[in-house]
Write a protein that holds these residues in place. Sequence first.
Motif: not given
Length: 443
Positions: A36-43, A66-69, A75-89
């Motif tokens: 479930f690791s999110a993307l982090k750019f190496k130095t 890289f592309w999986i992360q 997908v994780t942030l986009g899906a949850f934040f979009t669902l939240g916006v929908k829940a608010q109408g």
Amino acid sequence: MKPTDKLFSEDWLAVWIGFAIIAIACLASFTGWFDFSALKFKTWGFGEDSMTVSTSLLPQFRGIGFWIQLLMTVVTLGAFFTLGVKAQGGDTKKYLPAFFGVFAIAILIRIISAEFTLNRYLEWAFWALLVGLLISNTIGTPQWMKPAVRTEYYIKTGLVIMGFSVLFSNIAKFGLYGLGIAWIVTPIVIIFMWWFGTKVLKIGNKSMVITMASATSVCGTSAAIATGAASKCKKEDLGMVISISIIFTILMMVFEPVLLKAFGVNQLMGGALIGGTVDSTGAVVVAGTALGPEAQTAAVLVKSIQNILIGFIAFFVALFFALHVDRQADVTVGPSEIWTRFPKFIIGFFAASLLASFVILPLAGSEQVGAINKVLDQYKNWAFVMAFLCIGLDTNFKTIWKQMQGGKALWLYIVGQLFNIGLTWFAVWLLLSGKFFPVPVLS
């Protein structure tokens, strides 16, 4: 508002989204079924340097990991934040492309801030704010992107996730020393800045004063968001407070370790002073590291103990403003008004901290909690990057001077921070100099 609508307010959505991400991270860590690791750019850097993790940026894009992360993060942030916006109408058809636009800029910011030299001196929060300000004050924030410019939505979610990393066990590591430095000094500084802002400077915008006081005395942006919500601080004033806090955090992060070395302050005392006075947790780590390994440990412990105060301060600010500042004559303020003012996402912050401290830690151990936090830290950082970017996208330099009320807000911060440094140093000297109490040993 219907009772069900209250459960989908921005504050509660931050709690639901934050805990959903925490739950998925715990499941992934315990079972090992998926990464479930999110993307982090190496130095990365332009030249060879033994201290960089990677000497070039482009090779990071070539691995499948890289592309999986990246996909997992968006997908994780986009899906949850979009669902939240929908829940608010809200209109998800407008929000979703706007989210991808904001997230694309956030990727650019993470790339910039991962460059070796830039990463060494300035953390991503500065670059996120700077990029947002450049866009809003030059070409202007595109109209199609504005549905996703939701600063508090992102940062509140990030704060709930952050709660999992604030372990109550940190109090035991530094005992009464940390409590004395972090918990006694902080409320005194808030009270002083409130008095100085309202009585000496005579600033009428009291919600801005208390927000500035909390940002100065606790941990910058996180405390500002929590206290701003409790005192109903205007979005423009909140952006101004955060901007001032970030600017001075950068200055203190760079110069405080230099001055401490010049005056011959030992690492334990210097680190404790940094932890109690530098606003941002990330900047505390950088400044503490610059002073030395023992300083880094002391700085992080003091700041971690101080961070626990965020929720308590938000609660008492909500109580104070409801009962005194905003109270109208002949109007009785009941528990319902206090509950309405109280920032609900703070409940999520505390709940996440309690979950990590008293459930996951005893059952799975510190190593497991550390592994979960390693994953959650990046989701928190992505939410914060988007939030800082949105602050910049929503801020115009033409309005900043008006918000500063003729420079009074700037003087409030400067005088308050000087008082904070002086009082924190007195507490550090009293507790850690060895003149009055035994000096603790930090492992």
